[in-house]
Design a protein around this motif. Structure first.
Motif, mmCIF file in Angstrom:
data_model
loop_
_atom_site.group_PDB
_atom_site.id
_atom_site.type_symbol
_atom_site.label_atom_id
_atom_site.label_comp_id
_atom_site.label_asym_id
_atom_site.label_seq_id
_atom_site.Cartn_x
_atom_site.Cartn_y
_atom_site.Cartn_z
ATOM 1 N N ARG A 166 -1.146 6.439 4.017
ATOM 2 C CA ARG A 166 -1.215 5.199 3.250
ATOM 3 C C ARG A 166 -2.435 5.285 2.336
ATOM 4 N N THR A 167 -2.231 5.102 1.046
ATOM 5 C CA THR A 167 -3.300 5.321 0.079
ATOM 6 C C THR A 167 -3.407 4.152 -0.892
ATOM 7 N N ASP A 168 -4.596 4.000 -1.431
ATOM 8 C CA ASP A 168 -4.884 2.984 -2.444
ATOM 9 C C ASP A 168 -4.406 3.502 -3.795
ATOM 10 N N ARG A 169 -3.384 2.874 -4.344
ATOM 11 C CA ARG A 169 -2.802 3.357 -5.605
ATOM 12 C C ARG A 169 -3.815 3.312 -6.751
ATOM 13 N N ASP A 170 -4.594 2.240 -6.844
ATOM 14 C CA ASP A 170 -5.562 2.138 -7.937
ATOM 15 C C ASP A 170 -6.641 3.205 -7.810
ATOM 16 N N GLN A 171 -7.126 3.416 -6.594
ATOM 17 C CA GLN A 171 -8.151 4.428 -6.356
ATOM 18 C C GLN A 171 -7.619 5.814 -6.715
ATOM 19 N N VAL B 157 0.855 -1.186 0.000
ATOM 20 C CA VAL B 157 0.000 0.000 0.000
ATOM 21 C C VAL B 157 0.890 1.235 0.000
ATOM 22 N N HIS B 158 0.600 2.163 -0.889
ATOM 23 C CA HIS B 158 1.460 3.325 -1.089
ATOM 24 C C HIS B 158 1.562 4.171 0.184
ATOM 25 N N ALA B 159 2.730 4.725 0.425
ATOM 26 C CA ALA B 159 2.957 5.606 1.574
ATOM 27 C C ALA B 159 3.492 6.943 1.071
ATOM 28 N N MET B 160 2.856 8.025 1.482
ATOM 29 C CA MET B 160 3.308 9.370 1.123
ATOM 30 C C MET B 160 3.660 10.121 2.402
ATOM 31 N N TRP B 161 4.942 10.485 2.524
ATOM 32 C CA TRP B 161 5.381 11.260 3.695
ATOM 33 C C TRP B 161 4.707 12.620 3.640
#
Length: 378
Positions: free
Chosen positions: A163-168, A95-99
């Motif tokens: 933490r974000t849903d990359r597909d969404q 699951v993608h993480a963006m600081w």
């Protein structure tokens, strides 16, 4: 399957439940930091990675003339001494993480050749609804920084990733709809010159002591420019900071064996690190970003760079807060504006509070920040 139809792992309740069990539990085995020590070269590489040429960090001959007697580390250098504070998150594999921000408090200057020890734990999980990717989880860590030889606490900080849903984010996110429709801006030389003037005018206060008595509320700090953003610039920062997943050859293979989700196949079918969103346009678009973009800790370091330029050698940055509000893709130019909003005394210390706002070239907010600086009194 082409890149834009790839499906990534999603945030699940099971994954969140696993993370909740970790809240408040000391992380016993952290990932090896990029820097264990504040050597002359490590300090300079970090400073140059954010475009900071302050001689207090970079020039031993100059630094000998200061009260420190040698180079010291810029406050944001501590990002290089802990992967946790820099965004290395646990749980929710793939699951993608963006600081997205940090709150820092420094207790002592970071002297040359200081060796570091850190302690960290997961502090909190907060669910959000975002324009970028719908449901997102804010994952907050706390890190304490110690002098490994004396045991003295040097600093403490909270930092967080979303933490974000990359597909969404790619398929339904609305945050960058207008920006993607407009396409990338191409600058004329006259336009570049209008921003480059800020580089020509950039002033490092240095040995000219800034006294608390002489500061007035409402006083503006010199505007600082960063950019235009390039993948080269992002890599220059990674050289000083170390990155999170950047590995080569056998070491990359070992990382991928231990953490399979850290090896996402590229267009050649080769597993490569998720961090390549910062230099690979195609992969950045795949996770919903508007293009290859800057690092979050890099942007936080730009904010403190503005303050350390202004406060001079005899000032001490006691606190700094930052919140990242959007991606800065290649081509963006950032202008950091700041002003003094408060002057006060506390426990015998003479302090000023600075408020900051970073905007990209079209006036969109890129980040906000604040700082508390201790200054000498006449």
């Amino acid at each position: 399957m082409n890149d834009m139809t790839r499906k990534f792992p999603k945030i699940t309740e099971e994954g969140l439940d696993d993370l909740r069990k970790r809240i408040g539990v000391k992380i016993e085995r952290t990932v090896e930091p990029w820097c264990y020590e504040a050597t002359r070269d490590n300090i300079r590489h970090y400073a140059h990675g954010i475009g900071d040429d302050n001689p207090l960090w970079c020039d031993p001959a100059y630094a000998k003339t200061t009260k420190y007697g040698d180079v010291v580390a810029l406050p944001s250098f501590l990002f290089a001494t802990s992967r946790i504070i820099s965004g290395y998150v646990g749980g929710l594999p793939g699951v993608h993480a963006m600081w997205s921000g940090a709150n820092w408090e420094w207790h002592k200057p970071i002297l040359r050749n200081t060796e570091f020890r850190t302690e960290a734990y997961l502090k909190d999980l907060i669910e959000h609804e975002t324009r970028f990717a719908g449901k997102a989880v804010q994952q907050i860590y706390h890190v304490d920084f110690y002098d490994a030889k004396t045991g003295d606490m040097l600093a403490a900080a909270d930092s967080w990733c979303f933490r974000t849903d990359r597909d969404q984010a790619r398929e339904n996110g609305t945050k960058y709809t207008e920006a993607k429709a407009k396409g990338r801006r191409v600058y004329t030389q006259d336009e570049l010159d209008s921003y480059n003037k800020y580089y020509a005018q950039e002033t490092i206060r240095g040995a000219e002591t800034r006294y608390w008595d002489d500061v007035t509320e409402g006083e503006e700090l010199p505007t600082m420019v960063k950019g235009p953003m390039t993948a080269t610039g992002f890599i220059a920062y990674a050289q000083g900071w170390g990155g999170l997943y950047i590995r080569a050859n056998k070491l990359a293979w070992q990382l991928q064996q231990k953490h399979p989700s850290a090896g996402i196949k590229n267009r050649f079918g080769i597993p490569d690190c998720p961090e390549r969103v910062h230099w690979e346009e195609e992969f950045a678009l795949e996770v919903g970003a508007p293009g290859a973009y800057d690092y979050g800790p890099e942007r936080a370091s730009w904010l403190t760079h503005q303050v350390t330029n202004w406060m001079g050698d005899d000032g001490f940055l006691a606190q700094a807060k930052s919140q990242v509000r959007r991606h800065n893709p290649e081509g963006d130019i950032i202008l950091i504006h700041a002003s003094v909003i408060r002057k006060f005394e506390k426990d015998g210390r003479y302090l000023v509070e600075v408020q900051q706002r970073a905007e990209q070239q079209d006036g969109e907010m890129s980040a906000i920040g604040s700082a508390i600086v201790e200054l000498p009194k006449r």
